[in-house]
Design a protein around this motif. Structure first.
Motif, mmCIF file in Angstrom:
data_model
loop_
_atom_site.group_PDB
_atom_site.id
_atom_site.type_symbol
_atom_site.label_atom_id
_atom_site.label_comp_id
_atom_site.label_asym_id
_atom_site.label_seq_id
_atom_site.Cartn_x
_atom_site.Cartn_y
_atom_site.Cartn_z
ATOM 1 N N GLU A 662 0.833 -1.205 0.000
ATOM 2 C CA GLU A 662 0.000 0.000 0.000
ATOM 3 C C GLU A 662 0.868 1.256 0.000
ATOM 4 O OE1 GLU A 662 -2.900 1.983 -0.890
ATOM 5 O OE2 GLU A 662 -3.490 -0.060 -0.334
ATOM 6 N N PHE A 663 2.037 1.181 0.661
ATOM 7 C CA PHE A 663 2.964 2.322 0.641
ATOM 8 C C PHE A 663 3.412 2.600 -0.789
ATOM 9 C CE2 PHE A 663 7.492 3.440 0.357
ATOM 10 C CZ PHE A 663 7.423 4.746 0.817
ATOM 11 N N ARG A 664 3.767 1.540 -1.527
ATOM 12 C CA ARG A 664 4.187 1.736 -2.912
ATOM 13 C C ARG A 664 3.029 2.280 -3.756
ATOM 14 N NH1 ARG A 664 6.602 -3.349 -2.055
ATOM 15 N NH2 ARG A 664 4.962 -4.347 -3.300
ATOM 16 N N ASN A 665 1.848 1.787 -3.477
ATOM 17 C CA ASN A 665 0.661 2.269 -4.176
ATOM 18 C C ASN A 665 0.426 3.754 -3.884
ATOM 19 O OD1 ASN A 665 -1.521 1.750 -5.913
ATOM 20 N ND2 ASN A 665 -2.927 1.611 -4.175
ATOM 21 N N LEU A 666 0.581 4.128 -2.603
ATOM 22 C CA LEU A 666 0.421 5.527 -2.196
ATOM 23 C C LEU A 666 1.435 6.410 -2.915
ATOM 24 C CD1 LEU A 666 -0.787 7.730 -0.323
ATOM 25 C CD2 LEU A 666 0.940 7.093 1.370
ATOM 26 N N GLN A 667 2.694 5.975 -2.952
ATOM 27 C CA GLN A 667 3.734 6.762 -3.621
ATOM 28 C C GLN A 667 3.400 6.965 -5.099
ATOM 29 O OE1 GLN A 667 6.813 8.200 -2.295
ATOM 30 N NE2 GLN A 667 5.353 8.002 -0.618
ATOM 31 N N TRP A 754 6.858 15.871 -9.364
ATOM 32 C CA TRP A 754 6.693 14.424 -9.393
ATOM 33 C C TRP A 754 7.975 13.746 -9.869
ATOM 34 C CZ3 TRP A 754 4.891 17.441 -13.399
ATOM 35 C CH2 TRP A 754 5.265 17.070 -14.693
ATOM 36 N N ASP A 755 8.114 12.515 -9.431
ATOM 37 C CA ASP A 755 9.216 11.660 -9.874
ATOM 38 C C ASP A 755 8.635 10.716 -10.924
ATOM 39 O OD1 ASP A 755 10.936 9.359 -10.110
ATOM 40 O OD2 ASP A 755 11.954 10.017 -8.280
ATOM 41 N N GLU A 756 9.141 10.811 -12.143
ATOM 42 C CA GLU A 756 8.569 10.042 -13.242
ATOM 43 C C GLU A 756 8.654 8.547 -12.986
ATOM 44 O OE1 GLU A 756 6.278 9.684 -16.268
ATOM 45 O OE2 GLU A 756 7.068 11.701 -15.905
ATOM 46 N N THR A 757 9.737 8.130 -12.323
ATOM 47 C CA THR A 757 9.892 6.704 -12.021
ATOM 48 C C THR A 757 8.820 6.239 -11.047
ATOM 49 O OG1 THR A 757 12.276 6.876 -12.361
ATOM 50 C CG2 THR A 757 11.474 4.950 -11.148
ATOM 51 N N LEU A 758 8.583 7.037 -9.999
ATOM 52 C CA LEU A 758 7.572 6.670 -9.006
ATOM 53 C C LEU A 758 6.160 6.766 -9.570
ATOM 54 C CD1 LEU A 758 9.035 8.389 -5.802
ATOM 55 C CD2 LEU A 758 9.057 5.958 -6.381
ATOM 56 N N ALA A 759 5.988 7.601 -10.590
ATOM 57 C CA ALA A 759 4.651 7.786 -11.164
ATOM 58 C C ALA A 759 4.270 6.666 -12.125
ATOM 59 C CB ALA A 759 4.570 9.135 -11.886
ATOM 60 N N GLN A 760 5.229 5.838 -12.493
ATOM 61 C CA GLN A 760 4.938 4.766 -13.434
ATOM 62 C C GLN A 760 4.009 3.730 -12.816
ATOM 63 O OE1 GLN A 760 5.862 4.317 -16.681
ATOM 64 N NE2 GLN A 760 6.679 6.412 -16.585
ATOM 65 N N ASP A 761 3.053 3.291 -13.600
ATOM 66 C CA ASP A 761 2.148 2.238 -13.143
ATOM 67 C C ASP A 761 2.917 0.929 -12.952
ATOM 68 O OD1 ASP A 761 -0.565 2.930 -12.687
ATOM 69 O OD2 ASP A 761 -0.750 3.433 -14.811
#
Length: 824
Positions: A662-667, A754-761
């Protein structure tokens, strides 16, 4: 809609919006939070909304123009820009004067009372206006410089006086620009039919800049606005052709016409002059004089728009005179008709009925010859049933017979030039800007008339020429200032003798043609604008307002900017780099009007739901450029959303079953939300921006219910929500910022990135089954919806081979695992 207003809006709120908004508006003003200057190491951003006319009350249309533009300005400020977002009032003009006449008070009193009221209303929006930069165009400290600019234009040959036919409104008793006459020939202000009248008028030579006004390179403007401006200039490349005129006693020996179709000149069977053409009186034969004069009198009852209407049947009168077509020797009768305008081209047109629909109809009506000179396909010489306007080969055209007509345009033009009978040239529909108004409530034109010295400009040191307070400003058909002796009678600046002042006032578009310069330093009293401040702030980076100003305000402001650039006063030629036109807010699917009883008063909503709710609803209701339909149910939904935001930020959060997934999902969702909101505000896609914030709010509500992330991560998620919300709901965001333990002010905080890497699905495999048997698999984003999964899987070629010719009975979808197609 009003019937259920109370039920929709008297809802229970979790916080007192009105109290909070008043508190923060007072604090921001006391702290000068939004005061800006040129001494900053931040990059500048000049965000300007077209200033409102002083109509009395701000309606929801004003809010629709101003609140969303403030959102963008706040956004740029948080991105690190030094943002100028000023406001002022367009205060001269007919509506104020007519309203004052109706109420029996002075226009200045009525206007300034409206300014006071509108200023109070504008402050409730919660915008970042720097009120120290306010301009009011009817104040002497402003129109002094409007007059100064007039003198500069006069000194540079761009202002001149001439007698001309004008649009005249009998009810308003004043001249109207062409743009102020509606398509039905009535005044845009009072719906009175407009007539034509000859008056001595002041003009600005806007035609000098015709070509440059068609150039929009480097401007981020809507294509339709560029097209409208180019069409208004109406540039045409063609040939100026001379027809011989030989009438005893008439000095003129030719009539010249402009045409883009030199290939048809052999087919001219009549010529048409504008009824106002000075030649008409000279060439009309005695037997036709009465008919011609009657027709001219009738023409004066129509506006130019009515005369050019495609729905109006074309009519005219023969003058009795003839010209000679030099190319073939034909005697061509000269008519007058109201569809020809004196101000366009030469005020005369050659008529080729065989190849022009309007000329064909006219020729048939008056039994005039129709001579074919462009051959239709397989034409056998028979009379035409209708005008032939397509391409073909030239016929009945002497040495040009057999020439493709497109090629013939250049060849005929070349022949005319060789003979001295014509010249290739360029023509424009654009005419000079008529700025004289025979009314009181406007900036006086600073010119003096002396019998000895002629027209003399008022010396700059004597500006402003003040409007007299004791003038009788009720309309009489002439300027009210004409009968105010204390104003009219003066002395000539050159000889010292008795003289008279100009009594016309200026078109109010003159006031709005330079106001954006004054905002750079509204208090400078030694110049129209502060050169250093203008050099820093101008040109405007983003200009927002209605598309209805395409060929008036926007056009005139561009001309004005180019003119003073050429005087060396500024070093740029375009005032507005990016232009965005908002749509119109309507109610009950109709344009708002008092007669329909559907006018939305924003004050009543602000007093119950708060400005933040109104701001957010106006952005959510529809794409800003399209406009939308006001609906109380919709604004109630926005109010509920903002109440949910309040609860999320203020109610205690209890971590429970903290989950790494869920933390990764939140990020991921945080960074996706930052990206989407940032891009949407930047591209002015406010409705989808608000939708994204709502989705993020809903997601955080589920996280809160589950307690599935740590306290620190929860606080970071809420912090992001408040920062992203700050431009749209500035008061709520400010209040919650403090309540969640942050330092004042959120509006000085940096916009999140935003961090493009973290925004990736995150990607997951989906198994594809046909009747329960695995046949394929596909990798998709973890956030995919059921509908998206179906669309992707059904489009796969391998799947299509299984379902082709079969019927899909059922689709079974197990989220994040499989999709089973049941077929037969």
């Amino acid at each position: 809609m009003r019937a259920n207003l109370k039920g929709n809006l008297n809802m229970e709120n979790t916080y007192n919006q009105v109290e909070i908004e008043r508190k923060w508006q007072k604090r921001w003003e006391e702290d000068n939070l939004y005061k800006v200057n040129e001494h900053s190491d931040r990059p500048k951003w000049y965000a300007l909304t077209m200033f409102p006319y002083t109509s009395g009350d701000l309606h929801i249309g004003h809010w629709y123009a101003m609140a969303p533009s403030d959102v963008h300005a706040r956004f740029k400020r948080m991105q690190g820009f030094n943002v100028l977002h000023p406001i002022g009032f367009d205060a001269f003009g007919l509506p104020a004067e007519n309203a004052a006449i109706k109420r029996g008070i002075h226009p200045y009193q009525w206007t300034m009372k409206n300014v006071e009221n509108m200023r109070k209303q504008l402050k409730t929006i919660g915008a970042i206006y720097d009120w120290d930069r306010e301009v009011i165009t009817c104040q002497p400290d402003y129109y002094k410089w409007t007059q100064w600019f007039f003198l500069k234009l006069y000194q540079h040959g761009l202002a001149y006086r001439s007698k001309a036919p004008v649009n005249w409104c009998p009810r308003c008793q004043t001249v109207l620009a062409n743009e102020q006459v509606l398509a039905n020939g009535t005044c845009e202000r009072c719906d009175e039919p407009v007539v034509r009248k000859d008056l001595e008028q002041w003009f600005f030579r806007i035609t000098k800049y015709a070509d440059e006004l068609m150039q929009h390179e480097g401007l981020d403007w809507p294509e339709r606005i560029k097209t409208m401006q180019n069409n208004w200039v109406g540039k045409s490349t063609g040939t100026d052709i001379s027809f011989e005129l030989n009438i005893p006693g008439v000095e003129e020996k030719e009539i010249r016409v402009f045409t883009t179709r030199a290939d048809t000149v052999y087919g001219v069977t009549f010529m048409v002059l504008a009824p106002e053409n000075p030649l008409v009186e000279k060439i009309t034969t005695p037997d036709m004089k009465a008919d011609v004069e009657a027709y001219i009198a009738k023409t004066r009852r129509f506006t130019e728009i009515e005369r050019l209407s495609t729905e109006k049947e074309k009519d005219g009168v023969f003058t009795g005179a003839y010209v000679t077509n030099r190319l073939n020797g034909d005697k061509v009768p000269v008519w007058i008709a109201d569809y020809v305008l004196a101000g366009y081209g030469t005020g005369a047109v050659m008529a080729v009925p065989a190849h022009d629909e309007r000329d064909f109809a006219f020729a048939k009506k008056y039994n005039l010859p129709v001579k074919v000179v462009i051959s239709p396909p397989d034409w056998n010489g028979a009379p035409l049933e209708a005008a032939y306007t397509d391409e073909g080969k030239m016929v009945n055209s002497a040495q040009f017979d057999g020439t493709p007509n497109k090629e013939g345009i250049g060849k005929v033009a070349e022949f005319l030039e060789e003979k001295g009978w014509g010249k290739r040239t360029i023509s424009y529909k654009l005419r000079d800007w008529l700025i004289s108004r025979q009314r009181y409530w406007g900036a006086p034109i600073p010119m003096i008339y002396c019998q000895k010295c002629g027209i003399v400009p008022v010396p700059e040191e004597e500006l402003p020429v003040l409007l007299p307070e004791d003038a009788e400003f009720k309309p009489t058909g002439e300027s009210p200032l004409k009968y105010c002796a204390s104003f009219v009678n003066t002395t000539c600046p050159e000889c010292g003798g008795a003289a008279k002042r100009e009594t016309d006032t200026m078109d109010t578009f003159m006031c709005s043609s330079w106001y954006f310069l004054r905002y750079a330093n509204a208090h400078i009293d030694t110049a129209a604008f502060d050169k250093e401040a203008v050099k820093y702030w101008l040109p405007v980076d983003l200009y927002t307002g209605g598309a209805e100003h395409a060929v008036m305000h926007l056009f005139y402001a561009r001309f004005f900017t180019k003119a003073i650039r050429d005087m060396g006063l500024i070093d740029f030629g375009e005032p507005f780099i990016k232009l965005f036109n908002q749509g119109t807010i309507i109610s009950n699917k109709q344009k708002m009007s008092k007669s329909r009883g559907n006018v939305v008063n924003p004050d009543s909503y602000v007093s119950r739901l708060g400005a933040d709710t109104v701001r957010c609803y106006l952005m959510f209701v529809a794409p800003w450029e399209q406009g939308g339909d006001w609906n109380d149910n919709g604004i109630a939904g926005i109010n509920r959303w903002l109440n949910r935001v309040w609860k999320l930020a203020t109610e205690a959060y209890t971590p429970n079953n903290v989950d790494e997934e869920e933390f990764r999902n939140l990020q991921r969702i945080i960074h996706q939300t930052i990206k989407k909101v940032t891009q949407d505000i930047d591209k002015i896609r406010y409705n989808t921006m608000i939708s994204t914030l709502m989705e993020y709010t809903n997601y955080l509500g589920k996280v809160k219910d589950n307690g599935s992330v740590s306290q620190k991560d929860w606080e970071e998620a809420v912090k992001t929500l408040l920062l992203l919300l700050a431009p749209s709901a500035p008061h709520l965001a400010e209040e919650l910022w403090l309540q969640t333990g942050h330092k004042y002010s959120i509006h000085n905080w940096k916009w999140p990135e935003w961090d493009e890497t973290l925004a990736q699905d995150e990607e997951i495999p989906i198994i594809i089954q046909i009747n329960g048997k695995t046949r394929d698999k596909v990798t998709v984003p973890a956030s995919i919806t059921e509908e998206e999964a179906k669309e992707i899987i059904l489009a796969k070629p391998k799947v299509k081979t299984y379902i082709e010719g079969n019927e899909i009975i059922k689709i079974i979808y197990v989220p994040k695992k499989l999709l089973n197609l049941v077929i037969k």
